[in-house]
Design a protein around this motif. Sequence first.
Motif, PDB file in Angstrom:
ATOM      1  N   GLU A 108       0.823  -1.201   0.000  1.00 33.49           N
ATOM      2  CA  GLU A 108       0.000   0.000   0.000  1.00 33.49           C
ATOM      3  C   GLU A 108       0.863   1.259   0.000  1.00 33.49           C
ATOM      4  OE1 GLU A 108      -2.414  -3.260   1.918  1.00 33.49           O
ATOM      5  OE2 GLU A 108      -0.340  -2.558   2.045  1.00 33.49           O
ATOM      6  N   ARG A 143      -6.815  -0.369  -2.677  1.00 33.71           N
ATOM      7  CA  ARG A 143      -5.490  -0.918  -2.360  1.00 33.71           C
ATOM      8  C   ARG A 143      -4.574   0.164  -1.753  1.00 33.71           C
ATOM      9  NH1 ARG A 143      -6.601  -3.100  -7.261  1.00 33.71           N
ATOM     10  NH2 ARG A 143      -4.848  -2.341  -8.460  1.00 33.71           N
ATOM     11  N   VAL A 144      -5.125   0.789  -0.724  1.00 36.38           N
ATOM     12  CA  VAL A 144      -4.397   1.815   0.018  1.00 36.38           C
ATOM     13  C   VAL A 144      -4.362   1.420   1.487  1.00 36.38           C
ATOM     14  CG1 VAL A 144      -5.033   3.668  -1.583  1.00 36.38           C
ATOM     15  CG2 VAL A 144      -6.513   3.158   0.380  1.00 36.38           C
ATOM     16  N   SER A 145      -3.561   2.115   2.261  1.00 38.85           N
ATOM     17  CA  SER A 145      -3.489   1.828   3.689  1.00 38.85           C
ATOM     18  C   SER A 145      -4.741   2.330   4.393  1.00 38.85           C
ATOM     19  CB  SER A 145      -2.252   2.488   4.295  1.00 38.85           C
ATOM     20  OG  SER A 145      -2.408   3.892   4.334  1.00 38.85           O
TER      21      SER A 145
END
Length: 365
Positions: free
Chosen positions: A187, A253-255
């Motif tokens: 991420e 699809r990120v933190s």
Amino acid sequence: MVTPSRIRLARERRALTLARLSALTGISQQSLSNYENARTAPTGPTLGRIAEALGFPVGFFSADEVEEVASEAVAFRARTKTSMRKQKAVRSQAALAIEFNDWLTAHFALPAPNVPTYGRPSPEDCAETVRALWELGDTAAPNMVHLLEAQGIRVFSLDTEHHEVDAFGFWRDSVPYVFLNTAKSGERGRFDCAHELGHLVMHGDERPLSGPEAEREANRFASAFLMPRADVVGRMPAGAQVDQILKAKSIWRVSAMALTHRLHDLELLTDWQYRSTCRQLAEMGYRTAEPDGIARETSQLLPKVFSLLRGRGTTPGRVAEELSIPLSELNSLMFGLSFTSRPGRGGGPGRDRGRPALRVVPAPR
């Protein structure tokens, strides 16, 4: 004939002072300084001692003049926290990557740069404009390394020794470059790609490349690029709870922290909700890591290149010889990829859907 700038570049690549190189070679600091500044030239045996100490082939030091990457051309994420010796080491690696790219360009038809530059101060607008230009729509961005490569950005990895450098990017001769630290989470790697894209798009001759405001702008660009306003607002409720955020972060699809920041920016979380959520996520380990993270995205272009080279009977070792660099230097730019890996693997099921096609062919002779 010895090229003085290459002695300095190799020494800085190894993060050595003149005093340390003097101790390793038994050559006086004054003599080494004279060699680097073209006041005198080393003899053959002396050059051999320097080459051995620096781990470079002797031939490296007689190749053409190398143009260093200037400090002001590089957007170091935390310049004040990165020592000058480390900055010089990574800039030296970048200079070697530029020579590798020149070699690639001479042998292959690589994607032409398709990266706009805007002097506008609105990161959100810039991100939306680039997404429209690249026909990404309002959905999650595909594999970011593949995307940047398909748009003509030369993406390389940083040496594992440079763990304190997240990423950096710059323009050279109208070609955009991005360098990524592969020790970060998947991420974080996606955010780093988008952040450096923001610098390439928004910062340059007209506006400062580095500094707190430039970093904030690049962060806002990355957030808007990875998490388009329309998509986030359409999917996420106001006042989302931690469990909803942890479930939804896989969409883009990120933190978890990045999605939380984006929800706050879009006024889907109040100030109090934002602080409370960040505190809960930190207690769960999400401030410095991503416990249930995705696989690290990696290069699509480089495996294709070396697959074509294998078909010609050209090994990575031969490429390193032609560049007059150690094979380890070539490997350090390759995202830790095995040269026997098949091109295009590593995205995981469903990850390649909608990604840009990347075509690499031998250059006409």
